[in-house]
Design a protein around this motif. Structure first.
Motif, PDB file in Angstrom:
ATOM      1  N   UNK A  31      36.303  26.889  36.833  1.00  0.00           N
ATOM      2  CA  UNK A  31      37.611  27.772  37.059  1.00  0.00           C
ATOM      3  C   UNK A  31      37.533  28.951  36.297  1.00  0.00           C
ATOM      4  N   UNK A  32      37.137  28.359  34.945  1.00  0.00           N
ATOM      5  CA  UNK A  32      38.273  28.848  34.194  1.00  0.00           C
ATOM      6  C   UNK A  32      37.666  30.462  34.145  1.00  0.00           C
ATOM      7  N   UNK A  33      36.524  30.802  34.498  1.00  0.00           N
ATOM      8  CA  UNK A  33      36.032  32.087  35.263  1.00  0.00           C
ATOM      9  C   UNK A  33      35.922  32.590  36.104  1.00  0.00           C
ATOM     10  N   UNK A  34      36.170  31.619  37.233  1.00  0.00           N
ATOM     11  CA  UNK A  34      36.269  32.017  38.699  1.00  0.00           C
ATOM     12  C   UNK A  34      38.267  32.629  38.026  1.00  0.00           C
ATOM     13  N   UNK A  35      39.439  31.906  37.525  1.00  0.00           N
ATOM     14  CA  UNK A  35      40.363  32.145  37.194  1.00  0.00           C
ATOM     15  C   UNK A  35      40.390  33.474  36.809  1.00  0.00           C
ATOM     16  N   UNK A  36      40.116  34.282  35.857  1.00  0.00           N
ATOM     17  CA  UNK A  36      39.722  35.308  35.407  1.00  0.00           C
ATOM     18  C   UNK A  36      39.681  36.786  36.075  1.00  0.00           C
ATOM     19  N   UNK A  37      38.715  36.299  37.124  1.00  0.00           N
ATOM     20  CA  UNK A  37      37.868  37.229  37.827  1.00  0.00           C
ATOM     21  C   UNK A  37      38.759  37.776  38.686  1.00  0.00           C
ATOM     22  N   UNK A  38      39.333  36.383  39.024  1.00  0.00           N
ATOM     23  CA  UNK A  38      40.837  37.253  40.334  1.00  0.00           C
ATOM     24  C   UNK A  38      42.100  37.670  39.578  1.00  0.00           C
ATOM     25  N   UNK A  39      42.244  37.098  38.477  1.00  0.00           N
ATOM     26  CA  UNK A  39      43.264  37.707  37.820  1.00  0.00           C
ATOM     27  C   UNK A  39      42.986  39.707  37.680  1.00  0.00           C
ATOM     28  N   UNK A  40      41.455  39.506  36.873  1.00  0.00           N
ATOM     29  CA  UNK A  40      41.659  40.732  35.571  1.00  0.00           C
ATOM     30  C   UNK A  40      40.616  41.832  37.115  1.00  0.00           C
ATOM     31  N   UNK A  41      39.889  40.988  38.051  1.00  0.00           N
ATOM     32  CA  UNK A  41      39.327  41.695  39.581  1.00  0.00           C
ATOM     33  C   UNK A  41      39.560  42.030  40.385  1.00  0.00           C
ATOM     34  N   UNK A  42      40.219  41.023  40.575  1.00  0.00           N
ATOM     35  CA  UNK A  42      40.982  41.553  42.104  1.00  0.00           C
ATOM     36  C   UNK A  42      42.381  41.027  41.789  1.00  0.00           C
ATOM     37  N   UNK A  43      43.226  41.226  40.708  1.00  0.00           N
ATOM     38  CA  UNK A  43      44.315  41.473  40.810  1.00  0.00           C
ATOM     39  C   UNK A  43      45.786  40.098  41.395  1.00  0.00           C
ATOM     40  N   UNK A  44      44.308  39.048  41.495  1.00  0.00           N
ATOM     41  CA  UNK A  44      45.129  37.983  41.998  1.00  0.00           C
ATOM     42  C   UNK A  44      45.811  36.766  41.131  1.00  0.00           C
ATOM     43  N   UNK A  45      46.962  36.441  41.425  1.00  0.00           N
ATOM     44  CA  UNK A  45      47.379  35.065  40.263  1.00  0.00           C
ATOM     45  C   UNK A  45      48.154  34.470  41.000  1.00  0.00           C
TER      46      UNK A  45
END
Length: 305
Positions: A31-45
């Motif tokens: 979930x740490x990797x998923x959160x980082x991907x969505x925030x940094x690569x997809x701009x999703x929070x």
């Protein structure tokens, strides 16, 4: 709703369900990797902003990084479980992982242990010292009851009773397995030697199987003793692990006539398909015995009596 906040809530939900430390570690990492991907690569929070396209991209990134199909499927199950929980909690209406296509896994047949090999591993330990008797008892219990390594390591003295064993499996689910007379004989000897060994030593806890210092055994220690048993028995060209004893138990139980539903309960499987996979490696000779014993014509006389 902030995705980071919901992930934290889900983590506490999993802790409340008594998931194992290993499972929790894997979940946190994923979930740490998923959160980082969505925030940094997809701009999703925000949770509501996550789509199946975002998750397809996440899986694709794992594939590009060289992650094996089995690892991708395992990772995806963790992600899907989180979003499914969000659906149940009514934070979202649909699981975005439902439309994510995962790689197909090749069917791998397990090469099981033979009875001769199991006997060799048991007999590779003598009856003279505490550790030797303990290791023999562990090999015997795994082959006769089908317990997982962490279940063996976590057994308490009160869990091992006169004719059965109370086991806490994955998700802390409780089940009962049974002690055969042959296993009972080995356990009686172990309990006697254990009592003598710790008579003048400190026993730090009430685990059934203890390290020589009186502390609880680790799952790694169970794995190590299985590797030692394999080497002592001279087994080559075959991977031997605690899991293979579960497989051995499953195959032998079916050969003895147990139905797959009862076997699934004894193994602590939440899905009967897992139990079925254990049995795909039945040799033709073993299937022949099963087919003969269950033959309608062979059993006509039994029905007439």
């Amino acid at each position: 709703m902030l995705l980071e906040d919901v992930l934290m809530e889900y983590e506490y939900h999993c802790q409340a369900r008594n998931f194992t430390l290993k499972t929790m570690k894997n979940k946190r990492q994923e979930y740490k990797q998923l959160l980082e991907f969505l925030q940094t690569k997809r701009g999703i929070t925000e949770l509501e902003s996550v789509t199946s396209h975002d998750l397809k991209s996440y899986v694709r990134q794992k594939q590009i990084a060289g992650l094996k199909p089995q690892s991708i499927v395992s990772m995806s199950k963790q992600v899907k479980a989180f979003f499914q929980w969000c659906v149940v909690e009514e934070y979202i209406t649909k699981n975005p992982m439902d439309k994510v296509t995962l790689p197909k896994l090749p069917k791998v047949l397990l090469t099981g242990l033979t009875t001769k090999e199991v006997i060799k591993m048991m007999e590779s330990f003598n009856n003279k010292t505490y550790l030797e008797v303990r290791n023999k008892a562990i090999i015997a219990m795994m082959s006769d009851c089908g317990l997982r390594a962490f279940e063996i390591a976590g057994l308490k003295e009160n869990d091992v009773r006169e004719t059965d064993i109370k086991v806490f499996g994955k998700g802390n689910k409780e089940r009962i397995v049974f002690i055969s007379p042959a296993l009972k004989k080995i356990l009686i000897r172990y309990e006697r030697i254990k009592k003598q060994y710790f008579k003048n030593r400190i026993q730090y806890n009430d685990n059934y199987f203890l390290a020589y210092q009186g502390k609880a055994m680790s799952t790694t220690a169970v794995w190590n003793l299985v590797v030692e048993a394999k080497e002592r028995a001279g087994i080559k060209g075959k991977r031997v692990s605690p899991h293979m004893f579960r497989h051995y138990f499953a195959v032998q139980s079916v050969m003895a006539g147990i139905d797959i539903y009862s076997l699934s309960r004894l193994l602590g499987h939440s899905d009967i398909s897992t139990t079925q996979r254990y049995l795909q490696s039945l040799e033709d000779s073993e299937l022949s015995v099963k087919a003969t014993s269950s033959s309608p014509l062979m059993n006509l006389n039994k029905g007439a009596n």
